[in-house]
Motif scaffolding. Sequence first.
Motif, short mmCIF file in Angstrom:
data_model
loop_
_atom_site.label_atom_id
_atom_site.label_comp_id
_atom_site.label_asym_id
_atom_site.label_seq_id
_atom_site.Cartn_x
_atom_site.Cartn_y
_atom_site.Cartn_z
N ARG A 166 -3.72 4.61 5.71
CA ARG A 166 -5.07 4.25 6.13
C ARG A 166 -5.80 5.46 6.72
O ARG A 166 -6.98 5.68 6.42
N ARG B 223 4.65 0.30 0.64
CA ARG B 223 4.38 -1.13 0.54
C ARG B 223 2.97 -1.35 -0.03
O ARG B 223 2.05 -0.56 0.22
N GLU B 224 2.80 -2.45 -0.76
CA GLU B 224 1.50 -2.74 -1.36
C GLU B 224 0.43 -2.92 -0.29
O GLU B 224 -0.73 -2.55 -0.49
N GLU B 225 0.80 -3.47 0.87
CA GLU B 225 -0.20 -3.64 1.93
C GLU B 225 -0.68 -2.29 2.46
O GLU B 225 -1.82 -2.16 2.92
N GLU B 226 0.18 -1.27 2.40
CA GLU B 226 -0.24 0.07 2.82
C GLU B 226 -1.22 0.67 1.81
O GLU B 226 -2.19 1.34 2.19
N ASP C 105 -3.21 -1.13 -0.10
CA ASP C 105 -4.44 -1.89 0.09
C ASP C 105 -5.22 -1.35 1.29
O ASP C 105 -6.45 -1.19 1.24
N ALA C 106 -4.52 -1.06 2.39
CA ALA C 106 -5.18 -0.55 3.60
C ALA C 106 -5.79 0.83 3.33
O ALA C 106 -6.89 1.15 3.82
N ARG D 180 -8.95 0.26 1.27
CA ARG D 180 -10.00 -0.33 2.11
C ARG D 180 -10.63 0.75 3.00
O ARG D 180 -11.85 0.79 3.18
#
Length: 292
Positions: free
Chosen positions: A104, A222-225, A227-228, A231
């Motif tokens: 991020r 990780r996929e959430e990383e 995505d962050a 974003r």
Amino acid sequence: MTSTRDILFTACELVGLRADDAELLHAHSNIVYLLPSAGVVARINGNDHAGLRAKASITITRWLADHNLPVTEPALDHAVDAAGSTVTFWIYYPQHRIDRPSPRHLGEILQHLHTLPAPPFPLPEYEPLVGLVSILATADITPKVLTAADRHWLSRQAEQLVTEYRTLPTVLGRGMVHGDAYAGNTLWTGNKVLLGDWDETSIAPRELDLANTVQARRFGIREEEIDAFLRAYAYDPRDQPLFDALVRMRDLHTLTSYIRRAQRGDARAHTELMTRIQSLQNPATPARWVSA
């Protein structure tokens, strides 16, 4: 061949810095030493580009810092040539925090970078897969490092991806890019995150700077990383044909230094090289990549 420590001692003598307490921090495509008594990091670059990229990185980071981009800054305003290598000296940022900068943070820095005006100095055009194509074209890769079949397969993949790079449209446009942007090139200074390693700065589709973080799925991000990260950058390119080509291009780009190290007899590098090639050739059975 002159050892990197000998190169370091020669360069430090020329600029008046102590090297007797030097500590090796990193040895991969570049060699990085800490000079504790000076609070300085020395980066030794092979002269694949006659040292021009290493020297240009000093001018680039000074300009970026003047535009309030959080970058690692040079300790000296000039580079030193020693025994066929170029040495640059950078401020040392001790890493006392347990947590590492996140993707991020990188996304925020890249979003800032890509909105800056064009710099007042020339930048080279990004050369897709130039290192890999060059090494595959040499005659001295032994069959123990790459089989003829693997070498042919890699050459064809590289040729196809370079064509896609040159012909597919960019949504974000062309401009100044970091060229090797991933979270591993970020550092803390207090509560602020800096982006370092500006040797590959060039002109390219801006999507190039987003590809490394998405490609880091190979290393377990990780996929959430991801995505962050996207974003924070405020744009998601994952449905673009060009971006898909850039991610696959990054896959191949990472092989270059492992081929060179395997040529020098590095068994761990050769094992990792084989893992990566096999997972690229057999996408249905992907393997986790590691830094060897």
